[in-house]
Structures are given as C-alpha cells and as structure tokens.
Design a protein around this motif. Sequence first.
Motif, PDB file in Angstrom:
ATOM      1  N   TRP A  84       0.744  -1.203   0.003  1.00 55.62           N
ATOM      2  CA  TRP A  84      -0.105  -0.057   0.116  1.00 55.62           C
ATOM      3  C   TRP A  84       0.962   1.404  -0.036  1.00 55.62           C
ATOM      4  O   TRP A  84       0.449   2.184  -0.786  1.00 55.62           O
ATOM      5  CB  TRP A  84      -1.270  -0.132   1.282  1.00 55.62           C
ATOM      6  N   GLU A  85       1.850   1.007   0.646  1.00 56.52           N
ATOM      7  CA  GLU A  85       2.629   2.508   0.881  1.00 56.52           C
ATOM      8  C   GLU A  85       3.233   2.695  -0.620  1.00 56.52           C
ATOM      9  O   GLU A  85       3.356   3.818  -0.958  1.00 56.52           O
ATOM     10  CB  GLU A  85       4.063   2.101   1.745  1.00 56.52           C
ATOM     11  N   LYS A  86       3.654   1.654  -1.405  1.00 60.91           N
ATOM     12  CA  LYS A  86       4.492   1.864  -2.359  1.00 60.91           C
ATOM     13  C   LYS A  86       3.399   2.531  -3.506  1.00 60.91           C
ATOM     14  O   LYS A  86       3.519   3.296  -4.392  1.00 60.91           O
ATOM     15  CB  LYS A  86       5.007   0.656  -3.112  1.00 60.91           C
ATOM     16  N   PHE A  87       2.079   1.680  -3.543  1.00 59.01           N
ATOM     17  CA  PHE A  87       1.229   1.900  -4.809  1.00 59.01           C
ATOM     18  C   PHE A  87       0.238   2.967  -4.568  1.00 59.01           C
ATOM     19  O   PHE A  87      -0.341   3.719  -5.257  1.00 59.01           O
ATOM     20  CB  PHE A  87       0.702   0.734  -5.499  1.00 59.01           C
ATOM     21  N   VAL A  88      -0.279   3.088  -3.127  1.00 53.13           N
ATOM     22  CA  VAL A  88      -1.271   3.823  -2.782  1.00 53.13           C
ATOM     23  C   VAL A  88      -1.047   5.207  -2.947  1.00 53.13           C
ATOM     24  O   VAL A  88      -1.796   6.092  -3.476  1.00 53.13           O
ATOM     25  CB  VAL A  88      -2.168   3.303  -1.358  1.00 53.13           C
ATOM     26  N   ILE A  89       0.189   5.558  -2.435  1.00 51.06           N
ATOM     27  CA  ILE A  89       0.617   7.210  -2.318  1.00 51.06           C
ATOM     28  C   ILE A  89       0.671   7.576  -3.564  1.00 51.06           C
ATOM     29  O   ILE A  89       0.212   8.954  -3.796  1.00 51.06           O
ATOM     30  CB  ILE A  89       2.087   6.916  -1.901  1.00 51.06           C
ATOM     31  N   SER A  90       0.922   6.993  -4.842  1.00 55.87           N
ATOM     32  CA  SER A  90       1.333   7.558  -6.096  1.00 55.87           C
ATOM     33  C   SER A  90      -0.089   7.439  -6.896  1.00 55.87           C
ATOM     34  O   SER A  90      -0.083   7.930  -8.025  1.00 55.87           O
ATOM     35  CB  SER A  90       2.268   6.934  -6.655  1.00 55.87           C
ATOM     36  N   ALA A  91      -0.995   6.688  -6.467  1.00 60.28           N
ATOM     37  CA  ALA A  91      -2.183   6.487  -7.156  1.00 60.28           C
ATOM     38  C   ALA A  91      -3.087   7.859  -7.701  1.00 60.28           C
ATOM     39  O   ALA A  91      -3.175   8.796  -6.470  1.00 60.28           O
ATOM     40  CB  ALA A  91      -3.204   5.395  -6.544  1.00 60.28           C
ATOM     41  N   ASP A  92      -3.660   7.851  -8.630  1.00 57.45           N
ATOM     42  CA  ASP A  92      -4.533   9.176  -9.212  1.00 57.45           C
ATOM     43  C   ASP A  92      -5.727   8.799  -8.762  1.00 57.45           C
ATOM     44  O   ASP A  92      -6.554   9.795  -8.496  1.00 57.45           O
ATOM     45  CB  ASP A  92      -4.552   9.163 -10.585  1.00 57.45           C
ATOM     46  N   GLY A  93      -6.195   7.652  -8.333  1.00 54.77           N
ATOM     47  CA  GLY A  93      -7.524   7.380  -7.876  1.00 54.77           C
ATOM     48  C   GLY A  93      -7.694   6.059  -6.992  1.00 54.77           C
ATOM     49  O   GLY A  93      -6.845   5.164  -7.121  1.00 54.77           O
ATOM     50  N   LEU A  94      -8.490   6.128  -5.977  1.00 55.52           N
ATOM     51  CA  LEU A  94      -8.185   4.825  -5.159  1.00 55.52           C
ATOM     52  C   LEU A  94      -9.746   4.412  -5.332  1.00 55.52           C
ATOM     53  O   LEU A  94     -10.989   4.982  -5.207  1.00 55.52           O
ATOM     54  CB  LEU A  94      -8.287   5.351  -3.605  1.00 55.52           C
ATOM     55  N   VAL A  95      -9.879   3.105  -5.183  1.00 59.26           N
ATOM     56  CA  VAL A  95     -10.938   2.326  -5.175  1.00 59.26           C
ATOM     57  C   VAL A  95     -11.175   1.405  -4.110  1.00 59.26           C
ATOM     58  O   VAL A  95     -10.300   0.797  -3.985  1.00 59.26           O
ATOM     59  CB  VAL A  95     -11.258   1.561  -6.537  1.00 59.26           C
ATOM     60  N   PHE A  96     -11.826   1.570  -3.008  1.00 62.89           N
ATOM     61  CA  PHE A  96     -11.983   0.792  -1.908  1.00 62.89           C
ATOM     62  C   PHE A  96     -13.185  -0.259  -2.228  1.00 62.89           C
ATOM     63  O   PHE A  96     -14.295   0.201  -2.136  1.00 62.89           O
ATOM     64  CB  PHE A  96     -11.989   1.323  -0.745  1.00 62.89           C
ATOM     65  N   VAL A  97     -12.843  -1.541  -1.923  1.00 59.74           N
ATOM     66  CA  VAL A  97     -13.949  -2.617  -1.780  1.00 59.74           C
ATOM     67  C   VAL A  97     -14.355  -3.155  -0.651  1.00 59.74           C
ATOM     68  O   VAL A  97     -13.289  -3.583   0.057  1.00 59.74           O
ATOM     69  CB  VAL A  97     -13.832  -3.650  -3.177  1.00 59.74           C
ATOM     70  N   LEU A  98     -15.525  -3.088  -0.378  1.00 62.34           N
ATOM     71  CA  LEU A  98     -16.212  -3.746   0.708  1.00 62.34           C
ATOM     72  C   LEU A  98     -16.982  -4.927   0.659  1.00 62.34           C
ATOM     73  O   LEU A  98     -17.806  -4.926  -0.423  1.00 62.34           O
ATOM     74  CB  LEU A  98     -17.011  -2.749   1.802  1.00 62.34           C
ATOM     75  N   ASP A  99     -16.653  -6.022   1.245  1.00 65.34           N
ATOM     76  CA  ASP A  99     -17.588  -7.358   1.068  1.00 65.34           C
ATOM     77  C   ASP A  99     -18.795  -6.852   1.934  1.00 65.34           C
ATOM     78  O   ASP A  99     -18.810  -6.988   3.275  1.00 65.34           O
ATOM     79  CB  ASP A  99     -16.967  -8.461   1.325  1.00 65.34           C
ATOM     80  N   SER A 100     -20.057  -6.428   1.118  1.00 64.59           N
ATOM     81  CA  SER A 100     -21.087  -6.001   2.047  1.00 64.59           C
ATOM     82  C   SER A 100     -21.754  -7.001   3.022  1.00 64.59           C
ATOM     83  O   SER A 100     -22.582  -6.842   3.821  1.00 64.59           O
ATOM     84  CB  SER A 100     -22.068  -5.343   1.373  1.00 64.59           C
ATOM     85  N   THR A 101     -21.268  -8.393   2.673  1.00 65.06           N
ATOM     86  CA  THR A 101     -22.032  -9.472   3.779  1.00 65.06           C
ATOM     87  C   THR A 101     -20.968  -9.899   4.549  1.00 65.06           C
ATOM     88  O   THR A 101     -21.470 -10.625   5.791  1.00 65.06           O
ATOM     89  CB  THR A 101     -22.125 -10.774   2.909  1.00 65.06           C
ATOM     90  N   ASP A 102     -19.725  -9.351   4.854  1.00 65.20           N
ATOM     91  CA  ASP A 102     -18.807  -9.859   5.803  1.00 65.20           C
ATOM     92  C   ASP A 102     -18.982  -8.857   7.078  1.00 65.20           C
ATOM     93  O   ASP A 102     -17.896  -8.106   7.415  1.00 65.20           O
ATOM     94  CB  ASP A 102     -17.347  -9.682   5.312  1.00 65.20           C
ATOM     95  N   ARG A 103     -20.040  -8.501   7.524  1.00 64.38           N
ATOM     96  CA  ARG A 103     -20.239  -7.719   8.714  1.00 64.38           C
ATOM     97  C   ARG A 103     -19.289  -7.803   9.747  1.00 64.38           C
ATOM     98  O   ARG A 103     -18.788  -6.974  10.616  1.00 64.38           O
ATOM     99  CB  ARG A 103     -21.515  -7.678   9.344  1.00 64.38           C
ATOM    100  N   LYS A 104     -18.611  -9.118   9.951  1.00 64.30           N
ATOM    101  CA  LYS A 104     -17.809  -9.299  11.075  1.00 64.30           C
ATOM    102  C   LYS A 104     -16.494  -8.613  10.993  1.00 64.30           C
ATOM    103  O   LYS A 104     -16.026  -8.237  11.935  1.00 64.30           O
ATOM    104  CB  LYS A 104     -17.539 -10.856  11.205  1.00 64.30           C
ATOM    105  N   ARG A 105     -16.229  -8.368   9.701  1.00 59.45           N
ATOM    106  CA  ARG A 105     -15.121  -7.589   9.563  1.00 59.45           C
ATOM    107  C   ARG A 105     -15.250  -6.089   9.155  1.00 59.45           C
ATOM    108  O   ARG A 105     -14.403  -5.359   8.395  1.00 59.45           O
ATOM    109  CB  ARG A 105     -14.008  -8.207   8.554  1.00 59.45           C
ATOM    110  N   PHE A 106     -16.363  -5.504   9.320  1.00 58.07           N
ATOM    111  CA  PHE A 106     -16.556  -4.090   8.983  1.00 58.07           C
ATOM    112  C   PHE A 106     -15.849  -3.101   9.296  1.00 58.07           C
ATOM    113  O   PHE A 106     -15.298  -2.226   8.816  1.00 58.07           O
ATOM    114  CB  PHE A 106     -18.176  -3.715   9.217  1.00 58.07           C
ATOM    115  N   ASP A 107     -15.533  -3.361  10.868  1.00 61.75           N
ATOM    116  CA  ASP A 107     -14.667  -2.673  11.546  1.00 61.75           C
ATOM    117  C   ASP A 107     -13.166  -2.519  11.210  1.00 61.75           C
ATOM    118  O   ASP A 107     -12.606  -1.621  11.019  1.00 61.75           O
ATOM    119  CB  ASP A 107     -14.758  -2.853  13.094  1.00 61.75           C
ATOM    120  N   LEU A 108     -12.646  -3.719  10.720  1.00 61.50           N
ATOM    121  CA  LEU A 108     -11.360  -3.866  10.313  1.00 61.50           C
ATOM    122  C   LEU A 108     -11.358  -3.348   8.956  1.00 61.50           C
ATOM    123  O   LEU A 108     -10.452  -2.475   8.698  1.00 61.50           O
ATOM    124  CB  LEU A 108     -10.930  -5.370  10.018  1.00 61.50           C
TER     125      LEU A 108
END
Length: 319
Positions: A84-108
Amino acid sequence: MSFLKKLMRSRDSKDDESEDTKKTIAIIGLDGAGKTTILGRLLKSDYALTRPTFGINIEIYKYRSLEFIVYDLGGQTPLRETLWEKFVISADGLVFVLDSTDRKRFDLAAEEFNNALGYNENAPVLFLSNKIDLENAASADEVLDVIDFGRFTRVQRKYSFARCSALTGELLFESWDWLTLELSDDKNLPTTNVKIYGGYIFDSDGSEIETTLLGKPKTQSKHATLFKKGNKEIKKYLRMMEHYDRAETLIQVDEKQLVLTKEGQLVLSVIIGENDPAARAIQIIKNLHKNIERKFETEKTECLKQLLEDNYPLDIIKD
Ligand code: G3D
Ligand code: MG
C-alpha cells in the motif's frame, strides 16, 4: 493533476500529451472483498478467474479516452503495509472494495480504509459496497454507519459511494464512469449522449428476439459482422449468468462497446461508440426494460428500434 505531478511527468516523458490520459488506480480492500473480480469484470465479460491475489495484479484497462493502470493489491495482512505504501501513495484514484456481507470484519475494513486515506490524501475515492447480489448484503445505511464519509465533505475531497455486484456487474459501470470523469483532464469527454449503432433483445435463455441495426443502409451493412460477433458474446455471457436475475456488462467488440442488461427474462443490449459513456447506455436500456414488456404485448416486431427512435433520438447514429 497537481502541478508537481505534471512537472515530474513532463520530466520523465517526452510525450506529455499521452501521459495525461494514463491514470493509475489502486484497488484496495480486505481479502475476499471482490477486488480481482471487479477488475476482471471491467476487463472482460467472461473473466472467471478469482484466486486469492498474493501481492499484486497489474492490468491495463482502456475506457473512454483514458488508459487506467490498475493495481489490484493483495488484501492479506502482511502484504498490506509494504504494498500500500508503494502504490497507494502515487495513485491518481483510489477504489476501496467492501464485502457487504462480511459484517464481522466491517470495523477492520473501516480501519484499513482509514489507513489508505492516510497514505494518499488527494486522489478521488470510489467506495464500492460489493456483493449486492447476495441476499444478506448490507444496506447503504448499514455501511454508512460504519464508514465516515462526512470527512470528505469537510476537506472537500471528491468521493463516491456505490453498492454494486462484481459478479453480475450491476451498478459497477456507472460507478467507474464517475471515476473516469473525475480523472479526465479532457473537458470534452462526453457526459451525456452516446452513439447507438443498434441493439438486441434476447430472452434470458439465450434465444434472440430482435436485432436492430440503426443508421443509413450503408452504415448498417458495414456493421453487420460486428453485430454477429456481438450476438455470440451475448450468448456466452448469458450462459455464465443463467443463475442471476439481474446482470450488467460491458463487452468490447472490435472498435465498439456492447452494453448489456438482464432483468429477469428479458435481456437488452446496445452497441455504442468506443469512447461513449457506457453508464448512459446502461441507463437507457434500463429505462427501456419497463416499456418493452408493455410494447411486446401489442407489437412483436422492431420494438427496440421504435423505442430508441421515439425516446432517444439524439443518442442514435444518423449517418
Ligand atoms: P479479492 O481480490 O478482493 O481478494 P476476489 O476478492 O475477487 O478474489 O473475490 C473473493 C470471492 O468473492 C470469490 O469467490 C468471488 O467470486 C466472490 N465475489 C466477488 N465479488 C462478488 C459479488 O459481487 N458477488 C458474489 N456473490 N460473489 C463475489 P470464491 O468462491 O472464488 O472465493
Ligand atoms: Mg484478489
């Protein structure tokens, strides 16, 4: 693009013009959220490969006038920090994907989302609440309770939230269109009209009901082969999607784009120009879905052609 970035790019490359159409996107999220499936769905219709991503997938994806270099970053914990450090820093756009059925890990997931935003404070953010084809998918409100979007407004950062299904493609292309517009320096990028060359009505079992070629006879005969190829692609896709009630996809056929939506028994598709906004085409055929069933009962032939000509005269090819 920031002044500094522009400066760095023009130093690196002699051809600054084409560099401007290249955008890097980092797709992030926990393992199993659907990142690789999303990328696959954007790249091609019959992408079935979803194995855990160890490390990183890099794919080039062309859409409208932009070329996306998409980093699909592995979600496993030990990899996150270094990659993440390497690629997220320089990205022009960020797409974050959430598994909307995985409620146990929403906080994570929320924590990871925060971390990513810390690495890159400027890029527009597309937040995708994925897997809405599953019955136990979280509602928008449930997700909004966990993820703080208010902060984007406070710092005037561009963001979009969408629920989607990477598996069926539902609502994915509309969201991607938003990102495309955000990243485009080309203010002439068409935002509304498309150029429809023709379309199809299929039954969800794969039998063809209508094929419509639009434009003057000369244009139509020029595109006959394209429409045959489109027909094959649709059948292939429908076989894959037979267990899903709703599906959407975008398929590249020669120099054109084939846009398809399935709603229950009925499948509608149109072929549009290479740089046209697929999201607009999807909206059009979604609207037509309602009318077509009604029209079917009275007139059996050229339903799609007539509906397009009556309702979307500015979107269909004239020459
Ligand atoms: P990742 O790249 O974020 O780790 P993947 O996630 O794209 O590998 O997807 C993980 C699993 O979720 C895959 O299932 C994949 O098919 C499934 N998946 C991804 N998106 C969707 C979706 O929108 N709906 C449904 N129902 N499933 C989805 P497997 O079984 O191959 O592990
Ligand atoms: Mg993956």
